[in-house]
Motif scaffolding. Structure first.
Motif, PDB file in Angstrom:
ATOM      1  N   ASP A  16       0.806  -1.225   0.000  1.00 34.66           N
ATOM      2  CA  ASP A  16       0.000   0.000   0.000  1.00 34.66           C
ATOM      3  C   ASP A  16       0.839   1.275   0.000  1.00 34.66           C
ATOM      4  OD1 ASP A  16       0.708  -0.902   2.608  1.00 34.66           O
ATOM      5  OD2 ASP A  16      -0.553   0.655   3.461  1.00 34.66           O
ATOM      6  N   GLU A  17       2.088   1.198   0.454  1.00 36.48           N
ATOM      7  CA  GLU A  17       2.899   2.413   0.482  1.00 36.48           C
ATOM      8  C   GLU A  17       3.417   2.718  -0.914  1.00 36.48           C
ATOM      9  OE1 GLU A  17       5.695   2.643   4.012  1.00 36.48           O
ATOM     10  OE2 GLU A  17       4.608   0.795   4.400  1.00 36.48           O
ATOM     11  N   ASP A  59       2.961  -7.503   1.170  1.00 37.52           N
ATOM     12  CA  ASP A  59       3.126  -6.755   2.414  1.00 37.52           C
ATOM     13  C   ASP A  59       2.133  -7.296   3.442  1.00 37.52           C
ATOM     14  OD1 ASP A  59       4.138  -4.750   4.083  1.00 37.52           O
ATOM     15  OD2 ASP A  59       2.559  -3.334   3.504  1.00 37.52           O
ATOM     16  N   MET A  61       1.033  -5.492   6.427  1.00 38.21           N
ATOM     17  CA  MET A  61       0.121  -4.434   6.873  1.00 38.21           C
ATOM     18  C   MET A  61      -0.495  -3.738   5.664  1.00 38.21           C
ATOM     19  SD  MET A  61       0.402  -4.522  10.190  1.00 38.21           S
ATOM     20  CE  MET A  61      -0.101  -2.922  10.825  1.00 38.21           C
ATOM     21  N   LYS A 109      11.292  -5.269   6.758  1.00 38.73           N
ATOM     22  CA  LYS A 109      11.496  -3.853   6.438  1.00 38.73           C
ATOM     23  C   LYS A 109      12.261  -3.177   7.575  1.00 38.73           C
ATOM     24  CE  LYS A 109       7.226  -2.975   3.864  1.00 38.73           C
ATOM     25  NZ  LYS A 109       5.919  -2.299   3.989  1.00 38.73           N
TER      26      LYS A 109
END
Ligand code: CA
Length: 237
Positions: A16-17, A59, A61, A109
């Motif tokens: 999402d980032e 990912d 989250m 990460k």
């Protein structure tokens, strides 16, 4: 996965980032991959289930549906599709949960892009090799069928992950000597530099394997620990 085209490996990046998603997409395209991206869990899962990918970078989250749920849903329909999870935390629970749900590997990460590229290559290499190499083999009273990722014992089916079968294959190819955790991380996991990798990753997998192949997992007879050395398969005894 009948939609795979020959040639470039197809990646799906679910992240999402925006800067990370776009940065990863650029790097993988530059390195010869064909890349699709998704910015949230729902659309990511939809694309993943649509098929055609050789590997998914996932990912944990994510808004909506998180990476664990996506991994779980993918594994319900496809036990082979390689998945590498991006964990924000290096917490053991996250890592174990991801591996339990069937992720092939994880990268914590903040990660180095070169490290992630190397992991993707290693996972793709192994997933191709596994399909080429494996015919069914016997382990004690267990018959293992690698193409379907199951073992059968007295008519009962036991599911295995690809990684678990790779570990068994590697150990069975080295019957004379115990294999160290570092060697397993290098040869089975494909890590180039194992100095900074937690060897508990290996132990977690061995514990899971024992629950599947040993009649008394706390007193292993087949997958034994050799103190100070590593693991050894004693299937013949
Ligand atoms: Ca995220």
């Amino acid at each position: 996965m009948g939609k795979m085209k020959p040639g470039k490996p197809q990646l799906l990046i679910i992240e999402d980032e925006e800067p990370i998603r776009q940065g990863l997409a650029d790097v993988f395209v530059f390195n010869g991959y064909e890349v699709e991206t998704a910015a949230d869990g729902e659309s990511g899962l939809k694309k993943a289930l649509g098929g055609g990918f050789h590997l998914i970078i996932l990912d944990i989250m994510l808004p909506g549906l998180d990476g664990f749920s996506i991994c779980n849903r993918i594994r319900e329909v496809d036990r082979y599709l390689p998945i590498i999870m991006l964990t924000a935390k290096t917490s053991e629970e996250d890592i174990i949960k991801g591996l339990r749900l069937g992720a092939d590997d994880y990268v914590a990460k903040p990660f180095s892009i070169r490290q992630l590229l190397a992991r993707v290559e290693a996972v793709l290499r192994r997933s191709g090799k596994l399909h080429r190499d494996m015919s069914s083999f016997q382990l004690g009273d267990l018959l293992i069928h690698p193409d379907s990722l199951v073992g059968t014992r007295k008519g009962k089916e036991i599911p295995f992950t690809r990684r678990e079968l790779e570990i068994l294959l590697y150990l069975s190819a080295h019957p004379e000597t115990p294999v160290s955790r570092q060697e397993l991380l290098r040869e089975v996991w494909g890590y180039a530099n194992v100095d900074f990798i937690e060897t508990r990753t290996v132990d977690i997998h061995m514990a899971k394997l024992r629950r599947k192949i040993e009649s008394e997992p706390s007193q292993p007879q087949i997958l034994v620990t050799v103190r100070g050395e590593g693991y050894q398969l004693r299937a013949g005894t």
